[in-house]
Design a protein around this motif. Structure first.
Motif, PDB file in Angstrom:
ATOM      1  N   ALA A 176      -2.443   2.679   4.952  1.00  0.00           N
ATOM      2  CA  ALA A 176      -1.698   1.457   4.613  1.00  0.00           C
ATOM      3  C   ALA A 176      -0.808   0.997   5.784  1.00  0.00           C
ATOM      4  O   ALA A 176      -0.995  -0.029   6.143  1.00  0.00           O
TER       5      ALA A 176
ATOM      6  N   THR B 239       4.470   5.121   1.310  1.00  0.00           N
ATOM      7  CA  THR B 239       3.414   4.390   1.106  1.00  0.00           C
ATOM      8  C   THR B 239       3.610   3.456   0.137  1.00  0.00           C
ATOM      9  O   THR B 239       3.497   2.173   0.452  1.00  0.00           O
TER      10      THR B 239
ATOM     11  N   LEU C 225      -0.886   7.082   3.084  1.00  0.00           N
ATOM     12  CA  LEU C 225       0.226   6.108   4.410  1.00  0.00           C
ATOM     13  C   LEU C 225      -0.729   5.739   5.649  1.00  0.00           C
ATOM     14  O   LEU C 225      -0.296   4.748   5.865  1.00  0.00           O
TER      15      LEU C 225
ATOM     16  N   ARG D 247       3.574   9.911  -0.235  1.00  0.00           N
ATOM     17  CA  ARG D 247       3.296   8.844  -1.224  1.00  0.00           C
ATOM     18  C   ARG D 247       4.566   7.971  -1.550  1.00  0.00           C
ATOM     19  O   ARG D 247       4.272   6.712  -1.773  1.00  0.00           O
TER      20      ARG D 247
END
Length: 282
Positions: free
Chosen positions: A37, A104, A34, A101
């Protein structure tokens, strides 16, 4: 070898601080993804406020700070849930693994964010004085953690809580505060790993960091840190991370199937824990 191991060293260093308090953090891989990103997205696209027709751009330093803050906040949330609601660390961080997740995937829309520029790529692929930049970063992370554990009051509190939490509480140590700090540090160190991975690949992958928590835990237990808390060192974890790196590279060079590699690493973790338990009985 050291360039490849640098990410695990950063993550495992944060994991060591958590394990020393008799905790565990299964969310570091997802936090890594995360934060990587977000750093890539802010660097490439910035923030566009359509309501006020405003665009906010970010420098490389800006995205690094943003990633560290997000990682620290996610780690702090882990610590808050664990201390405030008495949720077992395994359960709380497992939930964060899924939450981070999911965020993300939402942020990236399931697609990689690529072409981040040569300046950002230097963090993961460049060298300084003949030594890869990720190795310098990992060395700084390790140095900070060593100072914390050996030279500060926080370090003494971490070992005291892991050794006997009840006695530490009666000694006047603020257990909740220390644990939230420790989990925040673990999240921030995972963010450092996310920046290195994203920079090295020149891309933020939605599935980055998958199973990284297993390598980190393996490095911690192989390095001699007790999963029961209160015993272990940062430098031991560094050696454990290097051993895991050598093991991974060796299995690849021997053309061992990736599926068998997972079996071997799982066996190594189990063996290290068994040895730790036998050592404590003696």
């Amino acid at each position: 070898m050291l360039r490849q191991t640098a990410v695990n060293i950063c993550i495992a260093t944060g994991m060591t601080l958590v394990v020393l308090t008799a905790g565990i953090d299964l969310s570091v891989g997802s936090i890594l993804a995360l934060c990587g990103a977000v750093a890539a997205g802010l660097l490439k696209n910035g923030i566009a406020l359509q309501s006020s027709d405003t665009y906010i751009g970010f420098t490389i330093l800006g995205v690094i700070l943003a990633a560290l803050i997000i990682g620290g906040l996610l780690g702090w949330f882990n610590g808050f849930v664990i201390t405030k609601f008495k949720v077992p660390p395994f359960v709380a961080t497992l939930a964060m693994l899924t939450i981070a997740r999911g965020f993300t995937m939402l942020y990236t829309k399931g697609q990689p964010i690529s072409n981040l520029g040569p300046d950002f790529a230097f963090i993961g692929a460049g060298s300084f004085l003949g030594i890869p930049v990720p190795v310098w970063i990992a060395a700084i992370v390790v140095l900070v953690a060593v100072i914390i554990t050996r030279q500060t009051r926080l370090g003494r509190y971490i070992y005291a809580i892991g050794g006997n939490e009840t006695a530490a509480r009666f000694s006047g140590i603020n257990i909740s505060k220390v644990k939230m700090i420790v989990y925040s540090l673990a999240g921030a160190m995972a963010a450092v790993g996310g920046i290195i991975v994203t920079s090295r690949l020149d891309s933020a992958q939605p599935n980055a960091g998958a199973s990284y928590e297993l390598d980190a835990i393996a490095a911690v237990v192989i390095g001699g840190t007790s999963l029961s808390g209160g015993r272990g060192t940062i430098l031991g974890t560094v050696m454990g991370a290097i051993i895991i790196g050598v093991l991974n590279n060796g299995l690849v060079l021997l053309n061992v199937s990736p599926f068998w590699q997972q079996v071997v690493k799982g066996g190594v973790i189990l063996l290290a824990v068994i040895i730790d338990k036998l050592d404590k009985k003696e």
